[in-house]
Motif scaffolding. Structure first.
Motif, PDB file in Angstrom:
ATOM      1  N   LYS A 260       0.918  -1.378  -0.008  1.00  0.00           N
ATOM      2  CA  LYS A 260       0.043  -0.067   0.152  1.00  0.00           C
ATOM      3  C   LYS A 260       0.930   1.249  -0.079  1.00  0.00           C
ATOM      4  N   GLY A 261       2.288   1.094   0.099  1.00  0.00           N
ATOM      5  CA  GLY A 261       3.140   2.338   0.006  1.00  0.00           C
ATOM      6  C   GLY A 261       3.059   2.953   1.444  1.00  0.00           C
ATOM      7  N   ILE A 262       2.845   2.258   2.421  1.00  0.00           N
ATOM      8  CA  ILE A 262       2.454   2.785   3.868  1.00  0.00           C
ATOM      9  C   ILE A 262       3.994   2.404   4.585  1.00  0.00           C
ATOM     10  N   ASN A 263       4.751   3.474   5.250  1.00  0.00           N
ATOM     11  CA  ASN A 263       5.959   3.233   5.760  1.00  0.00           C
ATOM     12  C   ASN A 263       5.766   3.771   7.297  1.00  0.00           C
ATOM     13  N   THR A 264       5.508   2.710   8.012  1.00  0.00           N
ATOM     14  CA  THR A 264       5.518   2.951   9.664  1.00  0.00           C
ATOM     15  C   THR A 264       6.606   2.821  10.531  1.00  0.00           C
ATOM     16  N   THR A 265       7.727   2.551   9.832  1.00  0.00           N
ATOM     17  CA  THR A 265       8.933   2.094  10.471  1.00  0.00           C
ATOM     18  C   THR A 265       9.577   2.988  11.681  1.00  0.00           C
ATOM     19  N   LYS A 266       9.495   4.367  11.235  1.00  0.00           N
ATOM     20  CA  LYS A 266       9.956   5.175  12.543  1.00  0.00           C
ATOM     21  C   LYS A 266       8.965   4.974  13.789  1.00  0.00           C
ATOM     22  N   TYR A 267       7.827   5.159  13.606  1.00  0.00           N
ATOM     23  CA  TYR A 267       6.673   4.939  14.717  1.00  0.00           C
ATOM     24  C   TYR A 267       6.922   3.680  15.313  1.00  0.00           C
ATOM     25  N   GLY A 268       7.133   2.459  14.553  1.00  0.00           N
ATOM     26  CA  GLY A 268       7.274   1.301  15.361  1.00  0.00           C
ATOM     27  C   GLY A 268       8.494   1.098  15.992  1.00  0.00           C
ATOM     28  N   ILE A 269       9.853   1.470  15.373  1.00  0.00           N
ATOM     29  CA  ILE A 269      10.932   1.542  16.246  1.00  0.00           C
ATOM     30  C   ILE A 269      11.187   2.393  17.400  1.00  0.00           C
ATOM     31  N   ARG A 270      10.349   3.543  17.441  1.00  0.00           N
ATOM     32  CA  ARG A 270      10.302   4.313  18.388  1.00  0.00           C
ATOM     33  C   ARG A 270       9.428   3.849  19.564  1.00  0.00           C
ATOM     34  N   SER A 271       8.316   2.884  19.207  1.00  0.00           N
ATOM     35  CA  SER A 271       7.532   2.227  20.061  1.00  0.00           C
ATOM     36  C   SER A 271       8.203   1.090  20.863  1.00  0.00           C
ATOM     37  N   GLY A 272       8.984   0.580  20.014  1.00  0.00           N
ATOM     38  CA  GLY A 272       9.901  -0.651  20.442  1.00  0.00           C
ATOM     39  C   GLY A 272      11.017  -0.077  21.413  1.00  0.00           C
ATOM     40  N   GLY A 273      11.599   0.851  21.226  1.00  0.00           N
ATOM     41  CA  GLY A 273      12.589   1.505  21.917  1.00  0.00           C
ATOM     42  C   GLY A 273      11.949   1.920  23.370  1.00  0.00           C
ATOM     43  N   GLU A 274      10.653   2.644  23.262  1.00  0.00           N
ATOM     44  CA  GLU A 274       9.933   2.870  24.483  1.00  0.00           C
ATOM     45  C   GLU A 274       9.616   1.718  25.306  1.00  0.00           C
ATOM     46  N   LEU A 275       9.408   0.613  24.788  1.00  0.00           N
ATOM     47  CA  LEU A 275       8.992  -0.514  25.583  1.00  0.00           C
ATOM     48  C   LEU A 275      10.106  -1.168  26.117  1.00  0.00           C
ATOM     49  N   ILE A 276      11.199  -1.123  25.405  1.00  0.00           N
ATOM     50  CA  ILE A 276      12.627  -1.870  26.082  1.00  0.00           C
ATOM     51  C   ILE A 276      13.140  -0.815  27.321  1.00  0.00           C
ATOM     52  N   MET A 277      13.040   0.382  27.033  1.00  0.00           N
ATOM     53  CA  MET A 277      13.528   1.329  28.312  1.00  0.00           C
ATOM     54  C   MET A 277      12.535   1.074  29.375  1.00  0.00           C
ATOM     55  N   ARG A 278      11.236   0.664  28.903  1.00  0.00           N
ATOM     56  CA  ARG A 278      10.373   0.628  30.119  1.00  0.00           C
ATOM     57  C   ARG A 278      10.572  -0.729  30.925  1.00  0.00           C
ATOM     58  N   LEU A 279      10.995  -1.688  30.242  1.00  0.00           N
ATOM     59  CA  LEU A 279      11.219  -2.998  30.829  1.00  0.00           C
ATOM     60  C   LEU A 279      12.835  -2.694  31.730  1.00  0.00           C
ATOM     61  N   LYS A 280      13.613  -2.225  31.003  1.00  0.00           N
ATOM     62  CA  LYS A 280      14.796  -2.093  31.721  1.00  0.00           C
ATOM     63  C   LYS A 280      14.774  -0.912  32.901  1.00  0.00           C
ATOM     64  N   SER A 281      14.009   0.061  32.958  1.00  0.00           N
ATOM     65  CA  SER A 281      14.046   1.107  33.860  1.00  0.00           C
ATOM     66  C   SER A 281      12.785   0.845  35.247  1.00  0.00           C
ATOM     67  N   ILE A 282      12.081  -0.209  34.853  1.00  0.00           N
ATOM     68  CA  ILE A 282      10.961  -0.331  35.892  1.00  0.00           C
ATOM     69  C   ILE A 282      11.599  -0.973  37.173  1.00  0.00           C
ATOM     70  N   CYS A 283      10.987  -0.373  37.984  1.00  0.00           N
ATOM     71  CA  CYS A 283      11.661  -0.495  39.494  1.00  0.00           C
ATOM     72  C   CYS A 283      11.413  -2.201  40.133  1.00  0.00           C
ATOM     73  N   LYS A 284      10.525  -2.973  39.323  1.00  0.00           N
ATOM     74  CA  LYS A 284      10.114  -4.252  39.783  1.00  0.00           C
ATOM     75  C   LYS A 284      10.522  -5.427  39.009  1.00  0.00           C
ATOM     76  N   PRO A 285      10.920  -6.379  39.834  1.00  0.00           N
ATOM     77  CA  PRO A 285      11.714  -7.688  39.000  1.00  0.00           C
ATOM     78  C   PRO A 285      10.785  -8.120  37.693  1.00  0.00           C
ATOM     79  N   THR A 286      11.283  -8.162  36.957  1.00  0.00           N
ATOM     80  CA  THR A 286      10.648  -8.674  35.364  1.00  0.00           C
ATOM     81  C   THR A 286      11.211 -10.292  34.974  1.00  0.00           C
ATOM     82  N   ILE A 287      10.264 -11.220  34.707  1.00  0.00           N
ATOM     83  CA  ILE A 287      10.754 -12.483  34.277  1.00  0.00           C
ATOM     84  C   ILE A 287      10.012 -12.917  32.998  1.00  0.00           C
ATOM     85  N   ALA A 288      11.056 -13.227  32.223  1.00  0.00           N
ATOM     86  CA  ALA A 288      10.458 -13.818  30.780  1.00  0.00           C
ATOM     87  C   ALA A 288      10.233 -15.319  30.835  1.00  0.00           C
ATOM     88  N   TRP A 289       9.154 -15.736  30.546  1.00  0.00           N
ATOM     89  CA  TRP A 289       8.918 -16.913  30.747  1.00  0.00           C
ATOM     90  C   TRP A 289       8.718 -17.578  29.046  1.00  0.00           C
TER      91      TRP A 289
END
Length: 266
Positions: free
Chosen positions: A80-109
């Motif tokens: 469709k000629g739609i490029n959402t790359t920048k939005y998606g990468i920024r969302s991913g970065g925000e998620l990873i920073m949230r996981l790394k900085s959250i004050c509570k222990p996180t566990i991946a199962w």
């Protein structure tokens, strides 16, 4: 405290002081496009603010953690000629920073397949426990993309630049057992022992000294991950450049058509 709610592709359930976040699109192997990332961030924001949550568990439904990005969705947008790359990468970065900085222990199962940004999520958690036979891959190169979600930074920290280069540029698969051996994840166990092992982590870190855990996480973040956010900001432009190439279009099309891509370097 008990709480649960459901978005389109995320289940969120709090019970016995533990928040369970489940990626819930098993038919498509639980992809994590931008809209799902936003749901995950909302769940993490709730956990940060809610004193009744002492630990956070992230897993995937249907026997797989996550296959990463939604490649079929990429193909539809490309057509469709739609490029959402920048939005998606920024969302991913925000998620990873949230996981790394959250004050509570996180566990991946971790069960089954883990690819792309799924590897970033696993590495961003404090503890990642996987089946020995889990199928893992830093799959970005296979669709003509660069690594995102800060994985080039986190992986280089974990295994060194030589091994990181091999894993990222080859796009080869490896097992949960190998990931644990290389220091990419915390532990790998036989499938039949996975739930019991994860429950031990949950019990320990949901009942431990939460203030001390929070301060340890803050210190570890400041010592080890000062440049993580800058890395993810650089990813935005690098990924966007890749998104405009014929190689990316060809790789995505080949994935959907289940054939080997033919790269032309443009």
């Amino acid at each position: 405290m008990n709480l649960n709610f459901i978005t389109d592709h995320v289940l969120f359930d709090v019970r016995d002081r533990v928040a369970y976040i489940t990626l819930n699109d098993p038919k498509n192997m639980n992809p994590v496009p931008a809209e799902v990332m936003k749901d995950l961030i909302e769940c993490l924001n709730y956990c940060e603010q809610e004193s009744g949550v002492r630990a956070i568990v992230i897993r995937g439904a249907g026997g797989n953690f996550t296959a990463g990005g939604n490649v079929k969705g990429m193909k539809e947008r490309l057509d469709k000629g739609i490029n959402t790359t920048k939005y998606g990468i920024r969302s991913g970065g925000e998620l990873i920073m949230r996981l790394k900085s959250i004050c509570k222990p996180t566990i991946a199962w971790i069960e089954g397949a883990v690819a792309g940004v799924g590897m970033s999520i696993a590495m961003a958690c404090d503890f990642s426990i996987a089946e020995e036979t889990a199928k893992m891959v830093f799959a970005f190169v296979n669709i003509g993309f660069i690594p995102d979600g800060g994985v080039s930074y986190m992986l280089s920290k974990a295994v060194g630049p030589v091994k990181a280069t091999e894993l990222l540029m080859s796009g080869k698969r490896f097992t949960g057992a190998q990931a644990a051996e290389w220091g990419i994840i915390t532990e790998a166990v036989p499938a039949e022992a996975l739930e019991e092992t994860v429950q031990k982590y949950i019990k320990k870190y949901s009942s431990g000294p939460s203030v001390a855990y929070a301060q340890m996480k803050r210190l570890l973040m400041s010592v080890n991950y000062q440049e993580l956010n800058a890395c993810m900001q650089s990813e935005v432009e690098a990924q966007y450049v890749c998104s405009l190439t014929q190689d990316h279009r060809e790789a995505v099309t080949a994935f959907v058509e289940k054939r080997k891509p033919v790269f032309k370097g443009c």
